[in-house]
Design a protein around this motif. Structure first.
Motif, PDB file in Angstrom:
ATOM      1  N   ARG A  78       0.853  -1.195   0.000  1.00 61.94           N
ATOM      2  CA  ARG A  78       0.000   0.000   0.000  1.00 61.94           C
ATOM      3  C   ARG A  78       0.888   1.244   0.000  1.00 61.94           C
ATOM      4  NH1 ARG A  78      -5.337  -1.977   2.003  1.00 61.94           N
ATOM      5  NH2 ARG A  78      -4.975  -4.147   2.580  1.00 61.94           N
ATOM      6  N   GLY A  79       0.295   2.350  -0.360  1.00 63.92           N
ATOM      7  CA  GLY A  79       1.014   3.621  -0.266  1.00 63.92           C
ATOM      8  C   GLY A  79       1.906   3.924  -1.454  1.00 63.92           C
ATOM      9  N   SER A  80       1.888   3.045  -2.503  1.00 64.06           N
ATOM     10  CA  SER A  80       2.715   3.349  -3.674  1.00 64.06           C
ATOM     11  C   SER A  80       2.161   4.564  -4.402  1.00 64.06           C
ATOM     12  CB  SER A  80       2.706   2.175  -4.655  1.00 64.06           C
ATOM     13  OG  SER A  80       3.087   1.006  -4.022  1.00 64.06           O
ATOM     14  N   GLY A  81       3.038   5.438  -4.817  1.00 65.64           N
ATOM     15  CA  GLY A  81       2.636   6.593  -5.612  1.00 65.64           C
ATOM     16  C   GLY A  81       3.779   6.974  -6.519  1.00 65.64           C
ATOM     17  N   VAL A  82       3.582   8.006  -7.303  1.00 63.79           N
ATOM     18  CA  VAL A  82       4.643   8.452  -8.192  1.00 63.79           C
ATOM     19  C   VAL A  82       5.870   8.766  -7.323  1.00 63.79           C
ATOM     20  CG1 VAL A  82       5.329  10.230  -9.859  1.00 63.79           C
ATOM     21  CG2 VAL A  82       2.964   9.381  -9.805  1.00 63.79           C
ATOM     22  N   GLY A  83       7.019   8.229  -7.702  1.00 63.07           N
ATOM     23  CA  GLY A  83       8.234   8.453  -6.907  1.00 63.07           C
ATOM     24  C   GLY A  83       8.651   7.220  -6.147  1.00 63.07           C
ATOM     25  N   TYR A  87       7.524  -1.672  -9.420  1.00 66.05           N
ATOM     26  CA  TYR A  87       6.994  -2.228 -10.670  1.00 66.05           C
ATOM     27  C   TYR A  87       6.862  -3.750 -10.634  1.00 66.05           C
ATOM     28  CZ  TYR A  87       7.514   2.486 -12.408  1.00 66.05           C
ATOM     29  OH  TYR A  87       7.393   3.846 -12.570  1.00 66.05           O
ATOM     30  N   ASP A  88       7.758  -4.420  -9.886  1.00 64.08           N
ATOM     31  CA  ASP A  88       7.633  -5.881  -9.770  1.00 64.08           C
ATOM     32  C   ASP A  88       6.361  -6.237  -9.022  1.00 64.08           C
ATOM     33  OD1 ASP A  88       9.964  -6.271 -11.142  1.00 64.08           O
ATOM     34  OD2 ASP A  88      11.222  -6.386  -9.335  1.00 64.08           O
ATOM     35  N   ALA A  89       6.110  -5.507  -7.931  1.00 58.32           N
ATOM     36  CA  ALA A  89       4.893  -5.760  -7.157  1.00 58.32           C
ATOM     37  C   ALA A  89       3.651  -5.463  -8.004  1.00 58.32           C
ATOM     38  CB  ALA A  89       4.881  -4.898  -5.894  1.00 58.32           C
ATOM     39  N   TRP A  90       3.730  -4.427  -8.829  1.00 55.76           N
ATOM     40  CA  TRP A  90       2.594  -4.087  -9.702  1.00 55.76           C
ATOM     41  C   TRP A  90       2.278  -5.262 -10.637  1.00 55.76           C
ATOM     42  CZ3 TRP A  90       2.407   1.445 -12.254  1.00 55.76           C
ATOM     43  CH2 TRP A  90       1.090   1.729 -12.662  1.00 55.76           C
ATOM     44  N   GLY A  91       3.356  -5.863 -11.178  1.00 52.88           N
ATOM     45  CA  GLY A  91       3.172  -7.032 -12.042  1.00 52.88           C
ATOM     46  C   GLY A  91       2.477  -8.173 -11.311  1.00 52.88           C
ATOM     47  N   GLU A  92       2.841  -8.363 -10.036  1.00 55.90           N
ATOM     48  CA  GLU A  92       2.222  -9.448  -9.249  1.00 55.90           C
ATOM     49  C   GLU A  92       0.745  -9.158  -9.000  1.00 55.90           C
ATOM     50  OE1 GLU A  92       4.505 -10.110  -5.642  1.00 55.90           O
ATOM     51  OE2 GLU A  92       6.330 -10.252  -6.842  1.00 55.90           O
ATOM     52  N   VAL A  93       0.428  -7.917  -8.696  1.00 56.73           N
ATOM     53  CA  VAL A  93      -0.978  -7.569  -8.431  1.00 56.73           C
ATOM     54  C   VAL A  93      -1.803  -7.750  -9.706  1.00 56.73           C
ATOM     55  CG1 VAL A  93      -2.565  -5.754  -7.665  1.00 56.73           C
ATOM     56  CG2 VAL A  93      -0.341  -5.990  -6.568  1.00 56.73           C
ATOM     57  N   ILE A 130     -13.172   3.788 -12.333  1.00 55.64           N
ATOM     58  CA  ILE A 130     -12.483   5.036 -12.717  1.00 55.64           C
ATOM     59  C   ILE A 130     -13.358   6.234 -12.347  1.00 55.64           C
ATOM     60  CG2 ILE A 130     -11.669   6.383 -14.708  1.00 55.64           C
ATOM     61  CD1 ILE A 130     -10.754   3.668 -15.931  1.00 55.64           C
ATOM     62  N   GLY A 131     -14.667   6.087 -12.575  1.00 51.75           N
ATOM     63  CA  GLY A 131     -15.591   7.187 -12.295  1.00 51.75           C
ATOM     64  C   GLY A 131     -15.676   7.549 -10.812  1.00 51.75           C
ATOM     65  N   GLN A 132     -15.376   6.568  -9.925  1.00 57.97           N
ATOM     66  CA  GLN A 132     -15.493   6.797  -8.485  1.00 57.97           C
ATOM     67  C   GLN A 132     -14.144   7.145  -7.844  1.00 57.97           C
ATOM     68  OE1 GLN A 132     -18.533   6.097  -6.355  1.00 57.97           O
ATOM     69  NE2 GLN A 132     -19.313   6.630  -8.366  1.00 57.97           N
ATOM     70  N   SER A 135      -8.694  10.021  -5.907  1.00 58.27           N
ATOM     71  CA  SER A 135      -7.682   9.814  -4.876  1.00 58.27           C
ATOM     72  C   SER A 135      -6.386   9.385  -5.542  1.00 58.27           C
ATOM     73  CB  SER A 135      -8.175   8.708  -3.933  1.00 58.27           C
ATOM     74  OG  SER A 135      -7.097   8.112  -3.268  1.00 58.27           O
ATOM     75  N   SER A 136      -5.254   9.624  -4.867  1.00 56.14           N
ATOM     76  CA  SER A 136      -3.966   9.220  -5.447  1.00 56.14           C
ATOM     77  C   SER A 136      -3.449   7.932  -4.806  1.00 56.14           C
ATOM     78  CB  SER A 136      -2.944  10.335  -5.237  1.00 56.14           C
ATOM     79  OG  SER A 136      -2.724  10.505  -3.853  1.00 56.14           O
ATOM     80  N   ASP A 137      -4.245   7.299  -3.921  1.00 62.45           N
ATOM     81  CA  ASP A 137      -3.722   6.119  -3.232  1.00 62.45           C
ATOM     82  C   ASP A 137      -3.973   4.829  -4.031  1.00 62.45           C
ATOM     83  OD1 ASP A 137      -6.642   6.418  -2.079  1.00 62.45           O
ATOM     84  OD2 ASP A 137      -6.042   4.322  -1.842  1.00 62.45           O
ATOM     85  N   SER A 138      -3.207   3.790  -3.706  1.00 59.93           N
ATOM     86  CA  SER A 138      -3.438   2.417  -4.188  1.00 59.93           C
ATOM     87  C   SER A 138      -3.458   2.293  -5.704  1.00 59.93           C
ATOM     88  CB  SER A 138      -4.756   1.876  -3.623  1.00 59.93           C
ATOM     89  OG  SER A 138      -4.810   2.002  -2.236  1.00 59.93           O
ATOM     90  N   ILE A 139      -2.449   2.879  -6.364  1.00 56.98           N
ATOM     91  CA  ILE A 139      -2.448   2.824  -7.839  1.00 56.98           C
ATOM     92  C   ILE A 139      -2.340   1.379  -8.346  1.00 56.98           C
ATOM     93  CG2 ILE A 139       0.036   3.315  -7.969  1.00 56.98           C
ATOM     94  CD1 ILE A 139      -0.505   4.799 -10.606  1.00 56.98           C
ATOM     95  N   LEU A 140      -1.580   0.510  -7.618  1.00 58.78           N
ATOM     96  CA  LEU A 140      -1.408  -0.866  -8.072  1.00 58.78           C
ATOM     97  C   LEU A 140      -2.748  -1.597  -8.075  1.00 58.78           C
ATOM     98  CD1 LEU A 140       1.495   0.018  -7.315  1.00 58.78           C
ATOM     99  CD2 LEU A 140       1.864  -2.251  -6.357  1.00 58.78           C
TER     100      LEU A 140
END
Ligand SMILES: NC(=O)c1ccc[n+]([C@@H]2O[C@H](COP(=O)([O-])OP(=O)(O)OC[C@H]3O[C@@H](n4cnc5c(N)ncnc54)[C@H](OP(=O)(O)O)[C@@H]3O)[C@@H](O)[C@H]2O)c1
Length: 219
Positions: A78-83, A87-93, A130-132, A135-140
């Motif tokens: 959790r808490g991933s954001g720009v910066g 990316y490996d974890a994103w692939g797993e999700v 997307i419509g709801q 927020s900038s949290d939980s991008i993955l």
């Protein structure tokens, strides 16, 4: 007796579905990465593994499945954001939350097509809307569930010709390991809501994205 097959039935919402349908007298095939200790008929399934999915399909030997519940999911860090994107974890999700449910659905489409109910349920999340999202949290997690939503939407047009209805659910914010102790509702409330809706679902509902209380969610 109708048959339900559930992924990620070891705990949380998946276990809630298994307990509910067992109490209703359904044949329950509970699948989990480690099915030891699961009640009733339990089979091993890692949804990200081709060979695990193939073994499951082989062991079912063409038996009809009235209701397939693609429930297994992860949030990733959790808490991933720009910066600080992992990316490996994103692939797993993406592998667990977006690709695996389609892999399982495609592999079991013949089993579902030969059943009475012909229903596939996918546990998505409001966080994939997307419509709801404001927020900038939980991008993955948000992007993986949005990917699942579109993949199921596309697949629903394909499977409709075989009489199969595909429906996405937001289960609510539920007190599980994922939802946390401070979540809004307990597993029983989520399951009661979703199973009430599932009972009434048919091909007319193909491609819907539904809240656990029955209201449609904007994409
Ligand atoms: N709880 C909420 O508030 C909430 C809100 C919106 C959507 N959802 C969605 O609801 C679903 C269930 O969530 P939950 O709250 O019950 O989460 P949970 O308590 O963390 O349980 C997740 C389940 O997924 C299984 N799983 C994870 N990776 C897997 C894999 N590769 N193969 C097979 N099973 C795997 C886990 O199995 P192991 O025991 O082997 O780890 C576990 O059974 C998820 O899709 C989640 O995104 C939950």
């Amino acid at each position: 007796m109708p048959t339900v097959l559930i992924t990620g039935a070891s705990r949380g919402i998946g276990k809630g579905f298994a307990d509910y349908y067992a109490a209703e007298g359904w044949r329950v095939i509970a699948t989990a990465r480690n099915p030891d200790g699961l009640a009733g008929e339990a089979l091993p399934l890692d949804v990200t593994s081709d060979s695990s999915v193939t073994s499951l399909v082989d062991s079912l030997a063409g038996e009809p499945i009235d209701l397939l519940i693609n429930n297994a999911g992860i949030t990733g860090p959790r808490g991933s954001g720009v910066g600080n994107l992992d990316y490996d974890a994103w692939g797993e999700v993406l592998a667990v939350d977006a690709i695996a449910p389609i892999r399982v659905a495609a592999a079991l489409a013949d089993n579902v097509a030969k059943s009475e109910r012909k229903l596939m349920v996918f546990i998505s999340s409001m966080m994939g809307s997307i419509g709801q999202t404001h927020s900038s949290d939980s991008i993955l997690y948000r992007s993986a569930k949005a990917c699942l939503n579109q993949a199921v939407n596309v697949m629903s047009h394909d499977l409709k010709s075989r009489g199969i209805a595909c429906v996405l659910f937001h289960p609510g914010w539920v007190r599980t390991d994922m939802g946390g102790a401070g979540a809004a509702i307990d597993v029983k409330t989520s399951i009661r809501g979703m199973t009430n809706v599932i009972t009434r679902l048919g091909i007319k509902d193909n491609g819907r994205f539904i809240n656990y209380d029955g209201f449609d969610i904007p994409w």
